[in-house]
Design a protein around this motif. Structure first.
Motif, PDB file in Angstrom:
ATOM      1  N   PHE A  21       7.906   6.324  10.079  1.00 51.33           N
ATOM      2  CA  PHE A  21       7.433   7.323   9.130  1.00 51.33           C
ATOM      3  C   PHE A  21       6.611   6.705   8.006  1.00 51.33           C
ATOM      4  O   PHE A  21       5.450   7.030   7.827  1.00 51.33           O
ATOM      5  N   LYS A  22       7.212   5.783   7.265  1.00 55.62           N
ATOM      6  CA  LYS A  22       6.456   5.149   6.180  1.00 55.62           C
ATOM      7  C   LYS A  22       7.107   3.826   5.821  1.00 55.62           C
ATOM      8  O   LYS A  22       8.305   3.768   5.527  1.00 55.62           O
ATOM      9  N   ASP A  23       6.285   2.789   5.842  1.00 57.84           N
ATOM     10  CA  ASP A  23       6.759   1.438   5.539  1.00 57.84           C
ATOM     11  C   ASP A  23       6.331   1.079   4.119  1.00 57.84           C
ATOM     12  O   ASP A  23       5.128   1.001   3.846  1.00 57.84           O
ATOM     13  N   THR A  24       7.284   0.854   3.236  1.00 57.40           N
ATOM     14  CA  THR A  24       6.894   0.505   1.856  1.00 57.40           C
ATOM     15  C   THR A  24       7.015  -0.991   1.559  1.00 57.40           C
ATOM     16  O   THR A  24       6.717  -1.428   0.458  1.00 57.40           O
ATOM     17  N   ASP A  25       7.514  -1.784   2.545  1.00 56.44           N
ATOM     18  CA  ASP A  25       7.642  -3.208   2.228  1.00 56.44           C
ATOM     19  C   ASP A  25       6.847  -4.098   3.184  1.00 56.44           C
ATOM     20  O   ASP A  25       7.127  -5.288   3.331  1.00 56.44           O
ATOM     21  N   ALA A  26       5.872  -3.498   3.821  1.00 56.57           N
ATOM     22  CA  ALA A  26       4.893  -4.237   4.627  1.00 56.57           C
ATOM     23  C   ALA A  26       5.493  -5.124   5.705  1.00 56.57           C
ATOM     24  O   ALA A  26       4.952  -6.170   6.036  1.00 56.57           O
ATOM     25  N   ASP A  27       6.641  -4.698   6.272  1.00 54.75           N
ATOM     26  CA  ASP A  27       7.181  -5.494   7.383  1.00 54.75           C
ATOM     27  C   ASP A  27       6.843  -4.856   8.740  1.00 54.75           C
ATOM     28  O   ASP A  27       7.329  -5.300   9.778  1.00 54.75           O
ATOM     29  N   GLY A  28       6.049  -3.808   8.704  1.00 52.47           N
ATOM     30  CA  GLY A  28       5.581  -3.226   9.966  1.00 52.47           C
ATOM     31  C   GLY A  28       6.504  -2.167  10.550  1.00 52.47           C
ATOM     32  O   GLY A  28       6.270  -1.673  11.656  1.00 52.47           O
ATOM     33  N   SER A 388       1.521   1.486   6.945  1.00 50.78           N
ATOM     34  CA  SER A 388       2.077   0.200   6.520  1.00 50.78           C
ATOM     35  C   SER A 388       0.955  -0.733   6.080  1.00 50.78           C
ATOM     36  O   SER A 388      -0.165  -0.664   6.612  1.00 50.78           O
ATOM     37  N   ASP A 389       1.290  -1.628   5.137  1.00 54.28           N
ATOM     38  CA  ASP A 389       0.303  -2.629   4.715  1.00 54.28           C
ATOM     39  C   ASP A 389       0.396  -3.903   5.551  1.00 54.28           C
ATOM     40  O   ASP A 389      -0.281  -4.883   5.268  1.00 54.28           O
ATOM     41  N   ALA A 390       1.249  -3.895   6.551  1.00 58.31           N
ATOM     42  CA  ALA A 390       1.383  -5.101   7.386  1.00 58.31           C
ATOM     43  C   ALA A 390       0.122  -5.307   8.211  1.00 58.31           C
ATOM     44  O   ALA A 390      -0.673  -4.386   8.401  1.00 58.31           O
ATOM     45  N   ASP A 391      -0.018  -6.513   8.709  1.00 59.73           N
ATOM     46  CA  ASP A 391      -1.096  -6.783   9.653  1.00 59.73           C
ATOM     47  C   ASP A 391      -0.880  -5.881  10.872  1.00 59.73           C
ATOM     48  O   ASP A 391       0.249  -5.769  11.358  1.00 59.73           O
ATOM     49  N   TYR A 396       5.639  -2.460  14.538  1.00 55.76           N
ATOM     50  CA  TYR A 396       6.634  -2.514  15.617  1.00 55.76           C
ATOM     51  C   TYR A 396       6.204  -1.653  16.800  1.00 55.76           C
ATOM     52  O   TYR A 396       6.565  -1.928  17.941  1.00 55.76           O
ATOM     53  N   ILE A 397       5.450  -0.585  16.548  1.00 53.54           N
ATOM     54  CA  ILE A 397       4.748   0.154  17.611  1.00 53.54           C
ATOM     55  C   ILE A 397       3.328   0.333  17.066  1.00 53.54           C
ATOM     56  O   ILE A 397       3.171   0.668  15.886  1.00 53.54           O
ATOM     57  N   PRO A 398       2.303   0.103  17.886  1.00 52.18           N
ATOM     58  CA  PRO A 398       0.950   0.260  17.343  1.00 52.18           C
ATOM     59  C   PRO A 398       0.623   1.707  16.973  1.00 52.18           C
ATOM     60  O   PRO A 398       1.185   2.642  17.532  1.00 52.18           O
ATOM     61  N   VAL A 399      -0.294   1.841  16.037  1.00 49.91           N
ATOM     62  CA  VAL A 399      -0.792   3.157  15.656  1.00 49.91           C
ATOM     63  C   VAL A 399      -1.708   3.663  16.782  1.00 49.91           C
ATOM     64  O   VAL A 399      -2.332   2.868  17.481  1.00 49.91           O
ATOM     65  N   ASP A 400      -1.783   4.960  16.954  1.00 48.75           N
ATOM     66  CA  ASP A 400      -2.715   5.555  17.913  1.00 48.75           C
ATOM     67  C   ASP A 400      -4.096   4.908  17.711  1.00 48.75           C
ATOM     68  O   ASP A 400      -4.682   5.007  16.628  1.00 48.75           O
ATOM     69  N   PRO A 401      -4.608   4.215  18.731  1.00 42.80           N
ATOM     70  CA  PRO A 401      -5.854   3.469  18.524  1.00 42.80           C
ATOM     71  C   PRO A 401      -7.122   4.343  18.524  1.00 42.80           C
ATOM     72  O   PRO A 401      -8.205   3.859  18.203  1.00 42.80           O
ATOM     73  N   LYS A 402      -7.011   5.607  18.864  1.00 36.74           N
ATOM     74  CA  LYS A 402      -8.221   6.427  18.992  1.00 36.74           C
ATOM     75  C   LYS A 402      -8.908   6.634  17.636  1.00 36.74           C
ATOM     76  O   LYS A 402      -8.254   6.916  16.636  1.00 36.74           O
ATOM     77  N   ALA A 403     -10.224   6.518  17.644  1.00 37.43           N
ATOM     78  CA  ALA A 403     -10.988   6.623  16.404  1.00 37.43           C
ATOM     79  C   ALA A 403     -10.828   8.006  15.773  1.00 37.43           C
ATOM     80  O   ALA A 403     -10.847   8.147  14.548  1.00 37.43           O
ATOM     81  N   ASP A 404     -10.668   9.023  16.582  1.00 45.44           N
ATOM     82  CA  ASP A 404     -10.564  10.383  16.018  1.00 45.44           C
ATOM     83  C   ASP A 404      -9.111  10.830  15.846  1.00 45.44           C
ATOM     84  O   ASP A 404      -8.826  12.021  15.848  1.00 45.44           O
TER      85      ASP A 404
END
Ligand code: GLC
Length: 514
Positions: A21-28, A388-391, A396-404
């Motif tokens: 949902f939301k990462d506030t400590d940048a650990d992904g 998240s501000d993590a790299d 831990y699961i990638p974000v939807d990679p689609k540009a739209d």
């Protein structure tokens, strides 16, 4: 008679999968403070209640449905203090929070199970269901075998790392099966009451109960499990009368009898829920057939009527995203349905912006095919969609990679977005008693192939016809009263004349009838 819980009358739930949902400590990975930060967002959408998926300490072999410590928030999510603060902030906003209780099994790493595996008899020997010989596996169940000094096989409930807790057997046909009132079964029941007491004392408002209908074994008609929940309910009535219970059971006659306030319409079993949203030709895709759903729904509705509620979710962490099978404006019509049916609606995080199922992901935390529905929430167009501000490679699961990929920020400022439509629909529901959770329903057209789905919601004060026509043909409806007001329309306003009403193709309308 169970106490009537006022806030359930107009509860609209939002399901939060804490990891995503939301990462506030940048650990992904998401955390509790992230949820607290986003409570105003949920409130602004119009939801006033939360179901939080398991957030307890766990090895996360099944996303937290494998609990290792019922009393401790998983460190990756924060601390018990964080969650107490979250409860308090939610209450300040007039919201309620249900935790996810997993009473049927634990992780095999749970200290109870570690003790239970020992050959020497101890307090936890009978906490789980064991056969009395390694050579006997329980019929009809999976089991753990050959992993302990103790001689015996242990029943599992779901994955093999989830040993089943012992609540006893309703019918006993093997010597190792214990009765529901055996010492071990009673101790397990009390242990679960302790867990409930702990979190209710800390401020949660109740529980969504995982696999609630399968606790007592050899219990074909559910009689034992119903009795078990009735006992838990009387404990709650004494100590926490306001505590709400929602079951993953799918048989409202049984769950409500057991003391649950609400039961879910499940996406498996006989509900025909998938006919609407998730099949080759879903009704809300415009080509399907809702009639078998209606038939089943009415059966369940009759069983639950006046006693409890049936909840229809937009999705959840176990099924494909709604937007995988239905798209574009059709999703709005699906939401017009979800937000105009009786029972508390449940919106799965991200469904309000049409988040997609992320294809081809490797399984994460026992998700397998479910992983694609569990990707991080898309808040805006910044790094990692604002999750998240993590790299990015450390999520831990990638974000939807689609540009739209859709996001909250852009949909909030767009009046034509799904977000805006969902928000509008919730507000309409909340301002019409007939549309609320306990208002009645009568089906007028059952959505058989090519037909619209039409029903009347009513209470003493008002009657509202809901007409949903996702198919490609205009439809004429006979109404038994005059239209006094169109309170909602999407996809074209209906034309009226003399008790008849033309409903445009691809539209959803709510009409107040005099
Ligand atoms: C429920 C949960 C699911 C979990 C299973 C085992 O169905 O919703 O995510 O894997 O129970 O606990």
């Amino acid at each position: 008679m169970r106490k009537r819980i006022q806030w359930l009358e107009d509860a609209v739930f939002y399901e939060i999968y804490p990891q995503s949902f939301k990462d506030t400590d940048a650990d992904g990975i998401g955390n509790i403070n992230g949820i607290t930060e986003k409570l105003p967002y949920i409130k602004e959408l119009g939801c006033n209640a939360i179901w939080l998926n398991p957030c307890f300490d766990s090895p996360f072999g099944d996303a937290g449905y494998d609990v290792a410590d019922y009393y401790k928030v998983a460190p990756r999510y924060g601390t018990n203090e964080d969650i107490v603060r979250m409860f308090m902030e939610a209450h300040k906003l007039g919201m309620h929070v249900l935790l996810d209780l997993v009473p049927g099994h634990t992780s095999w790493r749970h200290p109870w199970f570690v003790e239970s595996m020992k050959a020497q008899k101890n307090e936890f020997t009978d906490r789980y269901i064991w056969t009395d010989s390694i050579w006997e596996s329980p019929e009809g169940y999976g089991s753990l075998r050959g992993i302990s000094d103790r001689d015996g096989s242990c029943l599992v409930n779901f994955f093999t790392h989830q040993p089943a807790l012992n609540y006893g057997f309703y019918k006993i046909d093997r010597p190792w099966q214990q009765s529901m009132d055996s010492e071990g079964a009673i101790a397990t029941r009390n242990a679960m009451k302790d867990v409930m007491r702990f979190w209710l004392s800390k401020g949660c408002d109740g529980f969504r109960v995982d696999m609630a209908g399968s606790l007592v074994k050899n219990d074909e008609d559910g009689k034992g499990t119903i009795a078990l929940w009735q006992d838990i309910r009387s404990f709650l009535d004494e100590s926490f009368p306001e505590a709400v219970l929602v079951s993953e059971w799918g048989e409202p006659d049984k769950s409500i009898e057991g003391g649950f306030h609400m039961d879910f319409l499940l996406h498996f079993g006989p509900s025909h829920y998938n006919d609407l949203f998730r099949c080759e030709k879903p009704f809300f895709g415009g080509e399907g057939d809702a009639s078998e759903f209606v038939e089943k729904y009415l059966e369940n509705y009759a069983k639950a009527a006046g006693r409890g509620l049936i909840c229809i979710p937009s999705g959840n962490h176990d099924m494909d995203r709604l937007a995988r099978t239905i798209n574009g404006d059709k999703v709005k019509i699906a939401f017009a349905f979800l937000l105009s049916m009786p029972g508390a609606p449940f919106i799965y995080y991200g469904d309000e912006i049409g988040m997609r199922y992320v294809e081809n992901l490797t399984s994460v935390e026992g998700g397998y095919g479910r992983t694609g529905s569990r990707s991080p929430m898309q808040w805006d167009d910044s790094l990692n969609a604002g999750f998240s501000d993590a790299d990015g490679k450390n999520l831990y699961i990638p974000v939807d990679p689609k540009a739209d990929r859709p996001n909250v920020k852009s949909q909030k400022t767009d009046d034509t977005s799904l977000y805006s439509e969902v928000k509008k629909l919730i507000a309409i529901r909340q301002s019409h008693k007939a549309l609320k959770n306990s208002g009645e329903i009568k089906f007028i057209r059952n959505g058989a192939e090519g037909e619209p789905l039409v029903y009347m919601r009513s209470c003493e004060e008002e009657r509202i016809i809901v007409a949903l026509n996702p198919a490609g043909k205009d439809q004429v409806l006979q109404t038994d009263g005059e239209c006094s007001e169109v309170i909602y329309s999407f996809g074209g306003t209906p034309d009226f004349s003399a008790g008849k009403c033309r409903i445009k193709r691809g539209s959803a309308v709510f009409i107040k009838i005099s």
